[in-house]
Scaffold this motif. Structure first.
Motif, PDB file in Angstrom:
ATOM      1  N   LEU A 207       0.812  -1.170  -0.070  1.00  0.00           N
ATOM      2  CA  LEU A 207       0.031   0.122  -0.042  1.00  0.00           C
ATOM      3  C   LEU A 207       0.667   1.288  -0.194  1.00  0.00           C
ATOM      4  O   LEU A 207       0.663   2.189  -0.819  1.00  0.00           O
ATOM      5  CB  LEU A 207      -1.016   0.096   1.263  1.00  0.00           C
ATOM      6  CG  LEU A 207      -2.056  -1.179   1.299  1.00  0.00           C
ATOM      7  CD1 LEU A 207      -2.769  -1.239   2.526  1.00  0.00           C
ATOM      8  CD2 LEU A 207      -2.869  -1.155   0.044  1.00  0.00           C
ATOM      9  N   LYS A 208       1.837   1.167   0.794  1.00  0.00           N
ATOM     10  CA  LYS A 208       2.498   2.353   1.012  1.00  0.00           C
ATOM     11  C   LYS A 208       3.627   2.584  -0.134  1.00  0.00           C
ATOM     12  O   LYS A 208       3.692   3.698  -1.049  1.00  0.00           O
ATOM     13  CB  LYS A 208       3.496   2.362   2.254  1.00  0.00           C
ATOM     14  CG  LYS A 208       4.445   3.624   2.215  1.00  0.00           C
ATOM     15  CD  LYS A 208       5.379   3.624   3.627  1.00  0.00           C
ATOM     16  CE  LYS A 208       6.026   4.518   3.788  1.00  0.00           C
ATOM     17  NZ  LYS A 208       7.289   4.293   4.659  1.00  0.00           N
ATOM     18  N   ASP A 209       4.358   1.601  -0.900  1.00  0.00           N
ATOM     19  CA  ASP A 209       5.159   1.656  -1.734  1.00  0.00           C
ATOM     20  C   ASP A 209       4.684   1.294  -3.294  1.00  0.00           C
ATOM     21  O   ASP A 209       5.357   1.989  -4.058  1.00  0.00           O
ATOM     22  CB  ASP A 209       6.157   0.363  -1.724  1.00  0.00           C
ATOM     23  CG  ASP A 209       7.100   0.375  -0.623  1.00  0.00           C
ATOM     24  OD1 ASP A 209       7.108   1.388   0.202  1.00  0.00           O
ATOM     25  OD2 ASP A 209       8.025  -0.523  -0.214  1.00  0.00           O
ATOM     26  N   PHE A 210       3.445   1.368  -3.193  1.00  0.00           N
ATOM     27  CA  PHE A 210       2.593   1.428  -4.652  1.00  0.00           C
ATOM     28  C   PHE A 210       1.486   2.304  -4.488  1.00  0.00           C
ATOM     29  O   PHE A 210       0.246   1.575  -4.532  1.00  0.00           O
ATOM     30  CB  PHE A 210       2.275  -0.166  -5.137  1.00  0.00           C
ATOM     31  CG  PHE A 210       3.609  -0.753  -5.299  1.00  0.00           C
ATOM     32  CD1 PHE A 210       4.269  -0.825  -6.533  1.00  0.00           C
ATOM     33  CD2 PHE A 210       4.115  -1.669  -4.162  1.00  0.00           C
ATOM     34  CE1 PHE A 210       5.444  -1.639  -6.937  1.00  0.00           C
ATOM     35  CE2 PHE A 210       5.314  -2.270  -4.463  1.00  0.00           C
ATOM     36  CZ  PHE A 210       5.975  -2.535  -5.654  1.00  0.00           C
ATOM     37  N   PRO A 211       1.643   3.401  -4.109  1.00  0.00           N
ATOM     38  CA  PRO A 211       0.183   4.005  -3.657  1.00  0.00           C
ATOM     39  C   PRO A 211      -0.710   4.281  -4.843  1.00  0.00           C
ATOM     40  O   PRO A 211      -2.044   4.342  -4.680  1.00  0.00           O
ATOM     41  CB  PRO A 211       0.548   5.281  -3.442  1.00  0.00           C
ATOM     42  CG  PRO A 211       2.112   5.481  -3.982  1.00  0.00           C
ATOM     43  CD  PRO A 211       2.638   4.354  -4.081  1.00  0.00           C
ATOM     44  N   ASN A 212      -0.076   4.235  -6.221  1.00  0.00           N
ATOM     45  CA  ASN A 212      -1.079   4.349  -7.531  1.00  0.00           C
ATOM     46  C   ASN A 212      -1.385   3.154  -8.145  1.00  0.00           C
ATOM     47  O   ASN A 212      -1.880   3.007  -9.277  1.00  0.00           O
ATOM     48  CB  ASN A 212      -0.293   5.161  -8.326  1.00  0.00           C
ATOM     49  CG  ASN A 212      -0.363   6.573  -7.741  1.00  0.00           C
ATOM     50  OD1 ASN A 212      -1.172   7.243  -6.966  1.00  0.00           O
ATOM     51  ND2 ASN A 212       0.847   7.241  -7.987  1.00  0.00           N
ATOM     52  N   ALA A 213      -1.153   2.060  -7.526  1.00  0.00           N
ATOM     53  CA  ALA A 213      -1.182   0.564  -8.164  1.00  0.00           C
ATOM     54  C   ALA A 213      -2.728   0.212  -8.259  1.00  0.00           C
ATOM     55  O   ALA A 213      -3.516   0.690  -7.233  1.00  0.00           O
ATOM     56  CB  ALA A 213      -0.473  -0.496  -7.441  1.00  0.00           C
ATOM     57  N   ASP A 214      -3.407  -0.285  -9.215  1.00  0.00           N
ATOM     58  CA  ASP A 214      -4.587  -0.655  -9.634  1.00  0.00           C
ATOM     59  C   ASP A 214      -4.862  -1.962  -9.048  1.00  0.00           C
ATOM     60  O   ASP A 214      -4.813  -2.810  -9.832  1.00  0.00           O
ATOM     61  CB  ASP A 214      -5.096  -0.378 -11.163  1.00  0.00           C
ATOM     62  CG  ASP A 214      -6.494  -0.732 -11.163  1.00  0.00           C
ATOM     63  OD1 ASP A 214      -7.386  -0.493 -10.425  1.00  0.00           O
ATOM     64  OD2 ASP A 214      -6.777  -0.969 -12.535  1.00  0.00           O
ATOM     65  N   ILE A 215      -5.134  -1.930  -7.752  1.00  0.00           N
ATOM     66  CA  ILE A 215      -5.201  -3.264  -7.023  1.00  0.00           C
ATOM     67  C   ILE A 215      -6.414  -3.198  -5.974  1.00  0.00           C
ATOM     68  O   ILE A 215      -6.702  -2.241  -5.621  1.00  0.00           O
ATOM     69  CB  ILE A 215      -4.061  -3.577  -6.271  1.00  0.00           C
ATOM     70  CG1 ILE A 215      -3.465  -2.781  -5.232  1.00  0.00           C
ATOM     71  CG2 ILE A 215      -2.669  -3.760  -7.186  1.00  0.00           C
ATOM     72  CD1 ILE A 215      -2.432  -3.155  -4.113  1.00  0.00           C
ATOM     73  N   SER A 216      -6.815  -4.435  -5.825  1.00  0.00           N
ATOM     74  CA  SER A 216      -7.836  -4.526  -4.779  1.00  0.00           C
ATOM     75  C   SER A 216      -7.187  -5.354  -3.470  1.00  0.00           C
ATOM     76  O   SER A 216      -6.666  -6.595  -3.709  1.00  0.00           O
ATOM     77  CB  SER A 216      -9.020  -5.311  -4.922  1.00  0.00           C
ATOM     78  OG  SER A 216      -9.885  -5.458  -4.136  1.00  0.00           O
TER      79      SER A 216
END
Length: 132
Positions: free
Chosen positions: A12-21
């Motif tokens: 969550l912190k390292d990939f703040p813009n990742a399109d994930i759930s």
């Protein structure tokens, strides 16, 4: 909570813009695992809209995931981190994950090659995100 913190730090912190759930399923595996403790722990993730929390006192999700990983009957998956391909079809038994890891040291069924904890878990989660 250590595993949930690892997810928060390495994904969550390292990939703040990742399109994930991210689905965090709280199940009762230890005496202190209650609905109240799950709700309290979930509060630490309220700022990230990509996270959904579920409380599963009957361990249905853990049993289904264990079956999806070819565990013997009656095993329960917990402290596990699973990454699925976009578009994976979910049925009664979850699909096989693209990659997965766990913190079940000495488990009778979870492959020890997938065991990671502490900083090694954080690193493995981070690596899995880069591959996805």
């Amino acid at each position: 909570m250590r595993g949930a913190r690892a997810v928060q730090r390495s994904i969550l912190k390292d990939f703040p813009n990742a399109d994930i759930s991210v689905s965090i399923v709280w199940i009762n595996m230890l005496p202190r695992d209650t609905e109240a403790s799950a709700k309290e722990s979930a509060k630490k993730f309220t700022s990230d809209q990509r996270v959904r929390h579920f409380y599963d006192p009957e361990k249905r999700s853990g049993i289904a995931i264990a079956q999806g990983l070819d565990a013997e009957e009656g095993m329960v998956a917990w402290d596990m981190y699973l990454f699925y391909e976009i578009g994976s079809e979910w049925g009664e038994i979850p699909p096989s994950p693209a990659t997965w890891m766990h913190q079940l040291k000495g488990s009778s069924w979870a492959d020890s090659a997938h065991y990671h904890s502490g900083d090694a878990l954080i690193e493995e989660l981070h690596t899995a995100m880069k591959v996805q």
